[in-house]
Enzyme design. Structure first.
Site, PDB file in Angstrom:
ATOM      1  N   GLN A  34       0.793  -1.225   0.000  1.00 28.76           N
ATOM      2  CA  GLN A  34       0.000   0.000   0.000  1.00 28.76           C
ATOM      3  C   GLN A  34       0.830   1.282   0.000  1.00 28.76           C
ATOM      4  O   GLN A  34       0.331   2.330  -0.364  1.00 28.76           O
ATOM      5  CB  GLN A  34      -0.966  -0.015   1.188  1.00 28.76           C
ATOM      6  CG  GLN A  34      -2.034  -1.073   1.030  1.00 28.76           C
ATOM      7  CD  GLN A  34      -2.910  -1.220   2.258  1.00 28.76           C
ATOM      8  OE1 GLN A  34      -2.538  -1.865   3.219  1.00 28.76           O
ATOM      9  NE2 GLN A  34      -4.081  -0.602   2.244  1.00 28.76           N
ATOM     10  N   ARG A  76       4.342  -0.008  12.616  1.00 26.21           N
ATOM     11  CA  ARG A  76       4.018  -1.336  12.114  1.00 26.21           C
ATOM     12  C   ARG A  76       4.070  -1.275  10.605  1.00 26.21           C
ATOM     13  O   ARG A  76       3.253  -0.607   9.979  1.00 26.21           O
ATOM     14  CB  ARG A  76       2.607  -1.709  12.578  1.00 26.21           C
ATOM     15  CG  ARG A  76       2.299  -3.171  12.498  1.00 26.21           C
ATOM     16  CD  ARG A  76       0.800  -3.418  12.475  1.00 26.21           C
ATOM     17  NE  ARG A  76       0.467  -4.042  11.208  1.00 26.21           N
ATOM     18  CZ  ARG A  76      -0.755  -4.234  10.766  1.00 26.21           C
ATOM     19  NH1 ARG A  76      -1.788  -3.833  11.457  1.00 26.21           N
ATOM     20  NH2 ARG A  76      -0.946  -4.820   9.602  1.00 26.21           N
ATOM     21  N   HIS A 128       1.395  -9.175   4.236  1.00 27.96           N
ATOM     22  CA  HIS A 128       0.154  -8.396   4.227  1.00 27.96           C
ATOM     23  C   HIS A 128      -0.505  -8.598   2.855  1.00 27.96           C
ATOM     24  O   HIS A 128      -0.390  -7.761   1.976  1.00 27.96           O
ATOM     25  CB  HIS A 128       0.472  -6.921   4.489  1.00 27.96           C
ATOM     26  CG  HIS A 128      -0.703  -6.102   4.929  1.00 27.96           C
ATOM     27  ND1 HIS A 128      -0.752  -5.436   6.136  1.00 27.96           N
ATOM     28  CD2 HIS A 128      -1.875  -5.828   4.319  1.00 27.96           C
ATOM     29  CE1 HIS A 128      -1.904  -4.779   6.242  1.00 27.96           C
ATOM     30  NE2 HIS A 128      -2.613  -5.003   5.155  1.00 27.96           N
ATOM     31  N   ASN A 151      -0.973 -10.525   8.254  1.00 26.62           N
ATOM     32  CA  ASN A 151      -2.046  -9.576   8.497  1.00 26.62           C
ATOM     33  C   ASN A 151      -3.349 -10.126   7.932  1.00 26.62           C
ATOM     34  O   ASN A 151      -3.419 -10.489   6.751  1.00 26.62           O
ATOM     35  CB  ASN A 151      -1.769  -8.235   7.816  1.00 26.62           C
ATOM     36  CG  ASN A 151      -2.929  -7.257   7.991  1.00 26.62           C
ATOM     37  OD1 ASN A 151      -3.107  -6.696   9.067  1.00 26.62           O
ATOM     38  ND2 ASN A 151      -3.735  -7.079   6.950  1.00 26.62           N
ATOM     39  N   GLU A 152      -4.351 -10.221   8.776  1.00 22.92           N
ATOM     40  CA  GLU A 152      -5.705 -10.592   8.366  1.00 22.92           C
ATOM     41  C   GLU A 152      -5.756 -11.777   7.411  1.00 22.92           C
ATOM     42  O   GLU A 152      -6.278 -11.663   6.287  1.00 22.92           O
ATOM     43  CB  GLU A 152      -6.408  -9.378   7.746  1.00 22.92           C
ATOM     44  CG  GLU A 152      -6.473  -8.197   8.699  1.00 22.92           C
ATOM     45  CD  GLU A 152      -7.368  -7.064   8.212  1.00 22.92           C
ATOM     46  OE1 GLU A 152      -7.813  -7.108   7.048  1.00 22.92           O
ATOM     47  OE2 GLU A 152      -7.636  -6.144   9.010  1.00 22.92           O
ATOM     48  N   ASN A 211      -7.167  -6.093  14.545  1.00 22.48           N
ATOM     49  CA  ASN A 211      -7.545  -4.950  13.715  1.00 22.48           C
ATOM     50  C   ASN A 211      -9.037  -4.739  13.910  1.00 22.48           C
ATOM     51  O   ASN A 211      -9.835  -5.621  13.579  1.00 22.48           O
ATOM     52  CB  ASN A 211      -7.255  -5.226  12.238  1.00 22.48           C
ATOM     53  CG  ASN A 211      -5.769  -5.417  11.967  1.00 22.48           C
ATOM     54  OD1 ASN A 211      -4.930  -5.179  12.840  1.00 22.48           O
ATOM     55  ND2 ASN A 211      -5.434  -5.833  10.759  1.00 22.48           N
ATOM     56  N   TYR A 218     -12.320  -2.075  13.460  1.00 21.42           N
ATOM     57  CA  TYR A 218     -12.839  -0.842  12.875  1.00 21.42           C
ATOM     58  C   TYR A 218     -14.325  -0.629  13.136  1.00 21.42           C
ATOM     59  O   TYR A 218     -14.791   0.489  13.235  1.00 21.42           O
ATOM     60  CB  TYR A 218     -12.680  -0.860  11.348  1.00 21.42           C
ATOM     61  CG  TYR A 218     -11.277  -0.750  10.826  1.00 21.42           C
ATOM     62  CD1 TYR A 218     -10.475  -1.872  10.674  1.00 21.42           C
ATOM     63  CD2 TYR A 218     -10.758   0.479  10.456  1.00 21.42           C
ATOM     64  CE1 TYR A 218      -9.185  -1.772  10.159  1.00 21.42           C
ATOM     65  CE2 TYR A 218      -9.471   0.596   9.932  1.00 21.42           C
ATOM     66  CZ  TYR A 218      -8.690  -0.531   9.793  1.00 21.42           C
ATOM     67  OH  TYR A 218      -7.424  -0.425   9.288  1.00 21.42           O
ATOM     68  N   GLU A 256      -4.793  -2.139  14.243  1.00 19.68           N
ATOM     69  CA  GLU A 256      -5.319  -1.259  13.195  1.00 19.68           C
ATOM     70  C   GLU A 256      -6.636  -0.695  13.656  1.00 19.68           C
ATOM     71  O   GLU A 256      -7.470  -1.423  14.214  1.00 19.68           O
ATOM     72  CB  GLU A 256      -5.592  -2.032  11.893  1.00 19.68           C
ATOM     73  CG  GLU A 256      -4.474  -2.025  10.908  1.00 19.68           C
ATOM     74  CD  GLU A 256      -4.859  -2.721   9.601  1.00 19.68           C
ATOM     75  OE1 GLU A 256      -5.982  -2.513   9.106  1.00 19.68           O
ATOM     76  OE2 GLU A 256      -4.014  -3.473   9.099  1.00 19.68           O
ATOM     77  N   TRP A 275      -4.516   3.165  11.826  1.00 17.91           N
ATOM     78  CA  TRP A 275      -4.430   2.961  10.378  1.00 17.91           C
ATOM     79  C   TRP A 275      -4.991   4.200   9.721  1.00 17.91           C
ATOM     80  O   TRP A 275      -6.171   4.455   9.856  1.00 17.91           O
ATOM     81  CB  TRP A 275      -5.205   1.720   9.931  1.00 17.91           C
ATOM     82  CG  TRP A 275      -5.005   1.500   8.461  1.00 17.91           C
ATOM     83  CD1 TRP A 275      -5.712   2.076   7.456  1.00 17.91           C
ATOM     84  CD2 TRP A 275      -3.994   0.706   7.846  1.00 17.91           C
ATOM     85  NE1 TRP A 275      -5.203   1.692   6.244  1.00 17.91           N
ATOM     86  CE2 TRP A 275      -4.138   0.846   6.459  1.00 17.91           C
ATOM     87  CE3 TRP A 275      -2.956  -0.108   8.330  1.00 17.91           C
ATOM     88  CZ2 TRP A 275      -3.307   0.203   5.540  1.00 17.91           C
ATOM     89  CZ3 TRP A 275      -2.143  -0.747   7.414  1.00 17.91           C
ATOM     90  CH2 TRP A 275      -2.325  -0.583   6.039  1.00 17.91           C
ATOM     91  N   GLU A 287      -5.750   1.831  -1.245  1.00 22.10           N
ATOM     92  CA  GLU A 287      -6.746   1.071  -0.495  1.00 22.10           C
ATOM     93  C   GLU A 287      -7.272  -0.108  -1.339  1.00 22.10           C
ATOM     94  O   GLU A 287      -8.432  -0.164  -1.714  1.00 22.10           O
ATOM     95  CB  GLU A 287      -7.864   2.016  -0.009  1.00 22.10           C
ATOM     96  CG  GLU A 287      -8.987   1.395   0.773  1.00 22.10           C
ATOM     97  CD  GLU A 287      -8.600   0.576   2.006  1.00 22.10           C
ATOM     98  OE1 GLU A 287      -7.455   0.664   2.466  1.00 22.10           O
ATOM     99  OE2 GLU A 287      -9.459  -0.174   2.480  1.00 22.10           O
ATOM    100  N   TRP A 288      -6.393  -1.023  -1.633  1.00 19.34           N
ATOM    101  CA  TRP A 288      -6.726  -2.274  -2.316  1.00 19.34           C
ATOM    102  C   TRP A 288      -7.669  -2.056  -3.498  1.00 19.34           C
ATOM    103  O   TRP A 288      -7.402  -1.280  -4.371  1.00 19.34           O
ATOM    104  CB  TRP A 288      -7.269  -3.291  -1.296  1.00 19.34           C
ATOM    105  CG  TRP A 288      -6.271  -3.481  -0.175  1.00 19.34           C
ATOM    106  CD1 TRP A 288      -6.408  -3.076   1.121  1.00 19.34           C
ATOM    107  CD2 TRP A 288      -4.953  -4.049  -0.267  1.00 19.34           C
ATOM    108  NE1 TRP A 288      -5.263  -3.367   1.830  1.00 19.34           N
ATOM    109  CE2 TRP A 288      -4.362  -3.967   1.016  1.00 19.34           C
ATOM    110  CE3 TRP A 288      -4.196  -4.633  -1.292  1.00 19.34           C
ATOM    111  CZ2 TRP A 288      -3.075  -4.433   1.293  1.00 19.34           C
ATOM    112  CZ3 TRP A 288      -2.912  -5.100  -1.019  1.00 19.34           C
ATOM    113  CH2 TRP A 288      -2.371  -5.002   0.255  1.00 19.34           C
ATOM    114  N   PHE A 297      -7.161   7.003   4.185  1.00 21.62           N
ATOM    115  CA  PHE A 297      -7.190   6.558   5.582  1.00 21.62           C
ATOM    116  C   PHE A 297      -6.126   7.250   6.445  1.00 21.62           C
ATOM    117  O   PHE A 297      -6.019   6.978   7.626  1.00 21.62           O
ATOM    118  CB  PHE A 297      -6.948   5.045   5.657  1.00 21.62           C
ATOM    119  CG  PHE A 297      -8.202   4.202   5.705  1.00 21.62           C
ATOM    120  CD1 PHE A 297      -8.866   3.983   6.911  1.00 21.62           C
ATOM    121  CD2 PHE A 297      -8.721   3.607   4.562  1.00 21.62           C
ATOM    122  CE1 PHE A 297     -10.012   3.195   6.972  1.00 21.62           C
ATOM    123  CE2 PHE A 297      -9.873   2.814   4.612  1.00 21.62           C
ATOM    124  CZ  PHE A 297     -10.511   2.611   5.824  1.00 21.62           C
TER     125      PHE A 297
END
Ligand code: GAL
Length: 500
Positions: A45, A93, A137, A182-183, A323, A325, A408, A455, A462-463, A471
């Site tokens: 990213q 991070r 990630h 990550n995730e 993470n 949100y 995050e 984050w 953003e993907w 963000f």
């Protein structure tokens, strides 16, 4: 009309006062001594230079077909770390791009890539910023996707562990906080259940994919991700941990699921959702097996750990990153699951975003021409601080109060916001205030949380929605790459002031 206005004014004053008592005095001192504050980013990213510096492609380059066009952390490396120092953060991070180290996933090392991360780590340490290095990630080397279908193959376990070991050996004298993934849930669910993320596989019923099987592949992928994680932790523990004195863990996304009503059925639905979400990973890591709910529903499609694997998986973490949100309501749809099997379909739950007409939390308001974004831009993101508290307490109660970092948390604005509006991000400040207050409450109630990462440091890629979302607490002009701290960055600077 006047009555209504004065009522509204009263309500506003009330909200301001109530809000203030919770958050006005929020500062570093609200948290235990040694509690760390940082920001988070990921290689794909922010790094840019996707086809430069000897880096090999990852599955994301293939998926989006326009390799990380404008970003170049590379060239802004020192500037960005200076920014963190300036804003009073303690930690950073970041993630390491596997294909920047091993362009083909295995074999020959790209020395330029190694030199880049050395420079990053050394400069951070010189400036007093603690590195939290994440080994993956989402960005699997494309070579391994082509060679054996990446995460779908058990072969990835050894290749991942080799890559991880190379990083421990090379950077572990200085990096004392490692995260393996990550995730990973997002990798399995979005990559293989609905095809929303790379490598974009799913059954016909669940998305626009050319190949895949949503009924089985998400489960196979997760199994291999868990084994990869555990194999890396095993290497670290056997060969490096004692000498390097670091710790290792994994980063898991966790949406809080609140039952829509008090009915038993809705409570079960919410519990199913939590088990299929965070339990899918945390249950094996803590208890050595997938949650019973999943075993009962997924049956033969759910892989099993052998006795040897259980030994390796169970207890394979020193810390857990969460993470967090947002939060949704869950209800029992009172129907049987659809005939097309799939990971999300297996939950057999209904999602709701309001209860009796009251939204679960503020969300995106529609943008009209020049109207400022009132809440997050991403439509999945409702501002629900109490959900963070519930999520953290759930981990504490259910999984033996592990050491946790809130790894995050944040919200986005639309990418095309004018710079002056983007800099004036009071909504983001309010978001952070609410969530940090909820985190403090969790710590006060005994949750073993030792750090918080916003984050993100920067507006970044953003993907799937690319540069249409921002963000960052620092504004980035996507053409010139110039960085300008937003109001939220100065807010962090203020609350993180250290006593001289
Ligand atoms: C997380 C992800 C990040 C970032 C963030 C905002 O799920 O780890 O890479 O994109 O969401 O959507």
């Amino acid at each position: 009309m006047i009555k209504l206005l004065s009522l509204l004014a009263l309500l506003w004053v009330y909200m301001a006062v109530v809000g203030a008592t919770h958050t006005a005095d929020l500062s570093r001192k609200s948290f235990p001594k040694g509690f760390l504050f940082g920001t988070a980013t990921s290689a794909y990213q922010v790094e840019g230079m996707a086809s430069k510096g000897g880096r090999g492609p990852s599955i994301w380059d293939e998926f989006i077909k326009t390799p990380g066009a404008y970003f170049s952390f590379f060239k802004h490396l020192l500037e960005d770390i200076n920014l963190m120092v300036n804003l009073n953060f303690d930690a950073y991070r970041f993630s390491i791009s596997w294909s920047r180290i091993f362009p083909n996933g295995t074999g020959k090392v790209n020395r330029k890539g190694v030199a880049y991360y050395n420079r990053l780590i050394n400069y951070m340490l010189r400036k007093g910023i603690t590195p939290y290095a994440n080994l993956n990630h989402y960005d699997l080397p494309l070579a391994l996707e082509n060679k054996y279908l990446g995460w779908l193959s058990h072969d990835v376990v050894k290749d991942y562990a080799d890559y991880a070991e190379f990083c421990f050996k090379t950077f572990g004298d200085r990096v004392k906080n490692w995260m393996t993934f990550n995730e990973p849930r997002v990798v399995a669910a979005l990559g293989y259940d609905n095809g929303f993320f790379a490598p974009g596989r799913c059954s016909k019923a669940y998305g626009n994919c050319t190949a895949g099987n949503s009924a089985t592949e998400p489960y196979i992928v997760t199994h291999n991700l868990i084994l990869s994680h555990a194999a890396a932790v095993q290497r670290y523990r056997q060969k490096y941990q004692e000498k390097q004195k670091g710790r290792i863990g994994i980063l898991l996304d966790f949406v809080w699921y609140e039952p829509l009503t008090r009915s038993k059925a809705d409570n079960y639905a919410a519990q199913r959702a939590r088990d299929f979400h965070v339990g899918w990973f945390l249950h094996p890591l803590v208890y050595g097996e997938y949650p019973k709910t999943m075993q009962n529903i997924v049956k033969d499609r759910l892989p099993k750990f052998t006795k040897e694997e259980v030994k390796m998986v169970k207890g394979s973490f020193d810390l857990i990153g969460i993470n967090q949100y947002t939060t949704y309501y869950m209800y029992d749809p009172h129907t049987s699951p659809p005939k097309d099997l799939g990971y999300q379909a297996d939950w057999n739950v209904g999602f709701a975003y309001e209860r009796k007409g009251v939204p679960i939390g503020p969300r995106t308001k529609l943008y009209e021409e020049d109207i400022l974004c009132v809440q997050a831009y991403s439509n999945w993101l409702y501002n629900v601080p109490w959900g963070l508290h519930k999520a953290i307490m759930y981990i504490k109660e259910r999984y033996g109060n592990p050491t946790v970092i809130l790894a995050e948390n944040g919200m986005d604005d639309p990418g095309n916001l004018t710079m002056s509006k983007a800099l004036h991000d009071t909504t983001r400040i309010n978001y952070y205030k609410g969530y940090l207050a909820a985190l403090k409450q969790s710590v006060d109630e005994g949750a073993n949380v030792v750090g918080y990462f916003a984050w993100s440091l920067l507006d970044n890629f953003e993907w799937r929605i690319g540069y249409t979302s921002r963000f960052g607490i620092v504004y980035v002009d996507f053409k010139t790459l110039k960085r300008t701290p937003k109001m939220s960055a100065y807010w962090f600077k203020k609350i993180l002031r250290k006593n001289k």
